[in-house]
Scaffold this motif. Structure first.
Motif, PDB file in Angstrom:
ATOM      1  N   SER A  45       0.855  -1.197   0.000  1.00  0.00           N
ATOM      2  CA  SER A  45       0.000   0.000   0.000  1.00  0.00           C
ATOM      3  C   SER A  45       0.889   1.244   0.000  1.00  0.00           C
ATOM      4  N   PRO A  46       0.385   2.341  -0.536  1.00  0.00           N
ATOM      5  CA  PRO A  46       1.199   3.562  -0.613  1.00  0.00           C
ATOM      6  C   PRO A  46       1.623   4.058   0.767  1.00  0.00           C
ATOM      7  N   TRP A  52       0.292   9.536  -3.562  1.00  0.00           N
ATOM      8  CA  TRP A  52      -0.512   8.546  -4.290  1.00  0.00           C
ATOM      9  C   TRP A  52      -1.658   9.231  -5.039  1.00  0.00           C
ATOM     10  N   GLN A  55      -0.355  11.426  -7.981  1.00  0.00           N
ATOM     11  CA  GLN A  55       0.106  10.645  -9.133  1.00  0.00           C
ATOM     12  C   GLN A  55      -1.054  10.033  -9.914  1.00  0.00           C
ATOM     13  N   PRO A  57      -4.442   8.217  -8.381  1.00  0.00           N
ATOM     14  CA  PRO A  57      -4.518   7.039  -7.522  1.00  0.00           C
ATOM     15  C   PRO A  57      -4.908   5.770  -8.278  1.00  0.00           C
ATOM     16  N   GLN A  61      -3.404  -0.745  -6.481  1.00  0.00           N
ATOM     17  CA  GLN A  61      -2.087  -0.784  -5.839  1.00  0.00           C
ATOM     18  C   GLN A  61      -2.204  -1.341  -4.420  1.00  0.00           C
ATOM     19  N   TRP A  62      -3.385  -1.196  -3.835  1.00  0.00           N
ATOM     20  CA  TRP A  62      -3.615  -1.710  -2.491  1.00  0.00           C
ATOM     21  C   TRP A  62      -3.853  -3.212  -2.584  1.00  0.00           C
TER      22      TRP A  62
END
Length: 179
Positions: A45-46, A52, A55, A57, A61-62
């Motif tokens: 996670s970020p 995040w 950029q 979101p 990514q999580w």
């Protein structure tokens, strides 16, 4: 064959009422379990939520697999619950969980109220300097993350509820939607 378990995701900005609504909804719905996003540690996670968001979101990514494992465990249990209530901020935006969610609810809480709730919750024993620093960070950078939720998660939800309503009324609206 039993009734299919319904998975309900409760989303809102920080301080918007996700946890309170989830807890109260669990009390109201017989045979329900609640899972809370903040109880998990998500690998990958970020580290910096503001960066995040800046950029663009990527909700995928999580790696929400720990939460998914608990949902699947409840869904396959011998006596699975009628409802699984998720205190979960992403609605259908994360590909791993979206197919499991039956109803995504967004508590539409005005940012000033959410911020005041957060300050009350997070700064019970803080110095004036800590409160000042938190408010400054919110104004300079953090607010972007709140606005991101309004622009992305709110329109990606099935049910949008006025976050200024009393807690019992918010829960009643959700229960009526489930009926």
């Amino acid at each position: 064959m039993g009734v299919k378990t319904k998975v309900i995701a409760i989303g809102a900005v920080s301080g918007g009422g996700k946890t309170s609504v989830t807890k109260e909804l669990k009390k109201e719905l017989p045979s329900s379990n609640a899972l809370f996003f903040d109880d998990y540690s998500f690998e990958g996670s970020p580290d910096d939520l503001v960066e995040w968001v800046q950029q663009g979101p990527d909700y995928n990514q999580w790696n929400v697999e720990p939460l998914l494992i608990d949902i699947q465990s409840l869904l396959t249990a011998k006596e699975n619950p009628s409802y699984i209530i998720l205190d979960y901020p992403f609605a259908y935006k994360n590909g791993i969980l979206k197919s499991f969610i039956d109803l995504a609810v967004y508590i539409d809480t005005p940012l000033d109220i959410a911020m005041a709730r957060r300050m009350i919750r997070d700064h019970k024993n803080s110095s004036a300097s800590d409160i000042h620093n938190d408010a400054s960070f919110y104004l300079e950078k953090g607010r972007q993350a709140y606005v991101e939720m309004i622009n992305t998660i709110k329109p990606n939800s099935d049910l949008i509820i006025d976050g200024t309503l009393p807690l019992n009324k918010i829960v009643n609206v959700i229960v009526q939607e489930l009926d």
